[in-house]
Design an enzyme around this catalytic site. Structure first.
Site: not given
Length: 157
Positions: A7, A66, A139
């Site tokens: 991420d 992501e 996160d």
């Protein structure tokens, strides 16, 4: 099979490595890379060095990242795109390919709702992997969710 979920962020980059074997998922490690230096070049180097260490230590087979969420601050989006580009290049050098998932795809894969809150995603991450402790910052749970999303899309082995 070991899957690294990432991420990317401009201050923290969440990561998670899960094991996917016989349709079972288990968490190997998760955390975040704290981006503390002020110069962009140093930030990119720190990020890439940390990624290299993860790839060396955990013998990752697959990587999922992501996609960038487009916020309101163009400068932040550009910086995040630079980080993501550096990560992508390193992954291509080391692994050969990677998969990308939008935040909507990740949320939908875990909660059934593409507009789910981060807390709902974190709840499902804990439930799917039988994690009893809190996952902070978010996160980290986002990175785990990216890895789980990728595992769900792989053919059973």
């Amino acid at each position: 099979m070991r899957i690294l979920g990432i991420d990317p962020g401009s201050r923290k980059c969440g990561y998670a490595i899960i094991s996917h074997a016989s349709n079972k998922l288990s968490l190997i490690t998760a955390g975040f890379i704290n981006i503390t230096t002020t110069r962009l070049q140093e930030q990119i180097l720190d990020l890439i060095e940390a990624l290299d260490c993860l790839l060396d230590r955990y013998e990752v087979n697959e990587v999922a990242i992501e996609d960038i969420f487009f916020g309101y601050n163009p400068k932040s989006v550009i910086k995040l795109a630079q980080f993501r580009g550096a990560l992508s290049l390193k992954i291509l050098e080391r692994i050969g390919n990677f998969s990308e998932y939008t935040p909507l795809q990740v949320k939908k894969a875990l909660t059934g709702n593409g507009k789910a809150a981060k807390e709902q995603v974190a709840f499902m991450v804990k439930r799917l992997l039988n994690i009893t402790s809190e996952i902070k910052p978010l996160d980290i749970s986002d990175a785990i969710a990216v890895a789980i999303t990728h595992a769900q899309r792989l053919k059973p082995r």
